[in-house]
Design a protein around this motif. Structure first.
Motif, PDB file in Angstrom:
ATOM      1  N   VAL A 102       0.838  -1.199   0.000  1.00 30.55           N
ATOM      2  CA  VAL A 102       0.000   0.000   0.000  1.00 30.55           C
ATOM      3  C   VAL A 102       0.872   1.248   0.000  1.00 30.55           C
ATOM      4  N   ILE A 103       1.892   1.287   0.848  1.00 26.32           N
ATOM      5  CA  ILE A 103       2.777   2.447   0.912  1.00 26.32           C
ATOM      6  C   ILE A 103       3.509   2.604  -0.415  1.00 26.32           C
ATOM      7  N   LYS A 104       4.051   1.518  -0.939  1.00 29.33           N
ATOM      8  CA  LYS A 104       4.820   1.589  -2.178  1.00 29.33           C
ATOM      9  C   LYS A 104       3.976   2.147  -3.306  1.00 29.33           C
ATOM     10  N   GLU A 105       2.746   1.660  -3.451  1.00 28.11           N
ATOM     11  CA  GLU A 105       1.881   2.117  -4.537  1.00 28.11           C
ATOM     12  C   GLU A 105       1.497   3.577  -4.370  1.00 28.11           C
ATOM     13  N   ASP A 106       1.252   4.007  -3.162  1.00 27.41           N
ATOM     14  CA  ASP A 106       0.833   5.388  -2.929  1.00 27.41           C
ATOM     15  C   ASP A 106       1.998   6.360  -2.912  1.00 27.41           C
ATOM     16  N   LEU A 107       3.101   5.981  -2.308  1.00 26.09           N
ATOM     17  CA  LEU A 107       4.227   6.892  -2.101  1.00 26.09           C
ATOM     18  C   LEU A 107       5.113   7.026  -3.334  1.00 26.09           C
ATOM     19  N   ALA A 108       5.376   5.931  -4.002  1.00 28.69           N
ATOM     20  CA  ALA A 108       6.268   5.969  -5.164  1.00 28.69           C
ATOM     21  C   ALA A 108       5.639   6.768  -6.298  1.00 28.69           C
ATOM     22  N   GLY A 109       6.480   7.529  -6.974  1.00 25.34           N
ATOM     23  CA  GLY A 109       6.010   8.295  -8.121  1.00 25.34           C
ATOM     24  C   GLY A 109       6.578   9.694  -8.113  1.00 25.34           C
ATOM     25  N   GLU A 110       6.053  10.509  -9.005  1.00 24.75           N
ATOM     26  CA  GLU A 110       6.501  11.890  -9.121  1.00 24.75           C
ATOM     27  C   GLU A 110       5.430  12.820  -8.582  1.00 24.75           C
ATOM     28  N   TRP A 111       5.863  13.765  -7.758  1.00 25.64           N
ATOM     29  CA  TRP A 111       4.971  14.680  -7.060  1.00 25.64           C
ATOM     30  C   TRP A 111       5.391  16.128  -7.341  1.00 25.64           C
ATOM     31  N   VAL A 112       4.421  17.031  -7.285  1.00 24.17           N
ATOM     32  CA  VAL A 112       4.676  18.462  -7.450  1.00 24.17           C
ATOM     33  C   VAL A 112       4.164  19.176  -6.203  1.00 24.17           C
ATOM     34  N   PRO A 145       4.169  27.520  -2.641  1.00 25.06           N
ATOM     35  CA  PRO A 145       5.427  26.786  -2.495  1.00 25.06           C
ATOM     36  C   PRO A 145       6.630  27.653  -2.134  1.00 25.06           C
ATOM     37  N   CYS A 146       6.710  28.852  -2.686  1.00 27.42           N
ATOM     38  CA  CYS A 146       7.866  29.711  -2.410  1.00 27.42           C
ATOM     39  C   CYS A 146       7.515  30.935  -1.559  1.00 27.42           C
ATOM     40  N   GLY A 147       6.314  31.005  -1.054  1.00 22.55           N
ATOM     41  CA  GLY A 147       5.939  32.129  -0.204  1.00 22.55           C
ATOM     42  C   GLY A 147       5.685  33.409  -0.989  1.00 22.55           C
ATOM     43  N   TRP A 148       5.496  34.474  -0.268  1.00 23.51           N
ATOM     44  CA  TRP A 148       5.125  35.755  -0.864  1.00 23.51           C
ATOM     45  C   TRP A 148       6.263  36.377  -1.671  1.00 23.51           C
ATOM     46  N   GLU A 149       7.498  35.975  -1.401  1.00 27.76           N
ATOM     47  CA  GLU A 149       8.666  36.569  -2.066  1.00 27.76           C
ATOM     48  C   GLU A 149       8.737  36.288  -3.567  1.00 27.76           C
ATOM     49  N   VAL A 150       8.163  35.169  -3.986  1.00 28.65           N
ATOM     50  CA  VAL A 150       8.372  34.705  -5.354  1.00 28.65           C
ATOM     51  C   VAL A 150       7.036  34.537  -6.069  1.00 28.65           C
ATOM     52  N   GLU A 151       6.886  35.253  -7.172  1.00 28.27           N
ATOM     53  CA  GLU A 151       5.663  35.101  -7.952  1.00 28.27           C
ATOM     54  C   GLU A 151       5.794  33.986  -8.980  1.00 28.27           C
ATOM     55  N   LYS A 152       6.939  33.929  -9.686  1.00 30.36           N
ATOM     56  CA  LYS A 152       7.129  32.923 -10.727  1.00 30.36           C
ATOM     57  C   LYS A 152       8.361  32.081 -10.407  1.00 30.36           C
ATOM     58  N   HIS A 153       8.190  30.771 -10.546  1.00 28.53           N
ATOM     59  CA  HIS A 153       9.294  29.836 -10.335  1.00 28.53           C
ATOM     60  C   HIS A 153       8.944  28.520 -11.008  1.00 28.53           C
ATOM     61  N   GLU A 154       9.945  27.736 -11.252  1.00 26.65           N
ATOM     62  CA  GLU A 154       9.729  26.393 -11.786  1.00 26.65           C
ATOM     63  C   GLU A 154       9.056  25.558 -10.695  1.00 26.65           C
ATOM     64  N   PRO A 155       8.282  24.537 -11.077  1.00 26.73           N
ATOM     65  CA  PRO A 155       7.657  23.676 -10.068  1.00 26.73           C
ATOM     66  C   PRO A 155       8.705  22.995  -9.186  1.00 26.73           C
ATOM     67  N   LEU A 156       8.419  22.895  -7.898  1.00 25.87           N
ATOM     68  CA  LEU A 156       9.259  22.154  -6.965  1.00 25.87           C
ATOM     69  C   LEU A 156       8.736  20.719  -6.984  1.00 25.87           C
ATOM     70  N   THR A 157       9.630  19.776  -7.242  1.00 25.62           N
ATOM     71  CA  THR A 157       9.187  18.407  -7.452  1.00 25.62           C
ATOM     72  C   THR A 157       9.819  17.437  -6.451  1.00 25.62           C
ATOM     73  N   LEU A 158       9.201  16.291  -6.318  1.00 24.98           N
ATOM     74  CA  LEU A 158       9.684  15.206  -5.469  1.00 24.98           C
ATOM     75  C   LEU A 158       9.436  13.901  -6.209  1.00 24.98           C
ATOM     76  N   LYS A 159      10.505  13.163  -6.470  1.00 21.46           N
ATOM     77  CA  LYS A 159      10.376  11.832  -7.069  1.00 21.46           C
ATOM     78  C   LYS A 159      10.738  10.825  -5.997  1.00 21.46           C
TER      79      LYS A 159
END
Length: 165
Positions: free
Chosen positions: A26-36, A49-63
């Protein structure tokens, strides 16, 4: 008599092994993958994701990828790529909440604008010190430090909210 005791012990061990494998699947199926990263919860308020300081930025990702008994993590923060590992210490299938421990997170060392570097520092610090994870009803992944019975009444915890790619 001895055979009956041995049979009961073996049966209990088989049940335990079967239940551990099911939770791991269950954990492997849910946790594994690419996240934004979609939002950051900071005690009592939702932040971008970057707070009030940043209006435009590339997506922060987690694989997240299964790596033996643990998981490897990698992705892109505001400027640099990062990498590390994550160990699932426990997981409650009913509440879909668990405990984790991350290894020290490494990253490339490119410089960028101060506001993006601040975003990156916040993101990697929160990921590096996370002790909790959970899946909500929408399938979003929350990683951080959740509020618990020992928390100050004004401390709602903080966590990163990821959406699967």
């Amino acid at each position: 008599m001895l055979n009956k005791v041995a049979f009961v012990i073996i049966g209990l061990l088989m049940t335990q092994l079967d239940s551990c494998e099911k939770v791991d699947i269950v954990i492997k199926e849910d946790l594994a993958g690419e996240w934004v990263l979609k939002n950051v919860f900071l005690s009592d308020a939702m932040d971008s994701p970057c707070g009030w300081e940043v209006e435009k930025h590339e997506p922060l990702t987690l694989k997240v990828a299964k790596d033996g008994d643990n998981y490897s993590i990698s992705g892109k923060s505001a400027i640099n790529s990062y990498f590390g590992s994550l160990e699932v210490i426990s997981f409650d299938e009913k509440s879909r909440t668990g405990k984790i421990q991350t290894s020290p997170i490494g990253s490339t060392k490119m410089a960028g604008p101060e506001n993006l570097m601040n975003c990156e520092t916040r993101f990697l610090s929160q990921l590096d010190t996370a002790t909790d994870f959970a899946f909500d009803d929408n399938g979003e992944l929350r990683i951080g430090n959740f509020r618990d019975e020992n928390s100050h009444p004004r401390d709602g915890g903080y966590y990163l909210i990821f959406e699967k790619k």
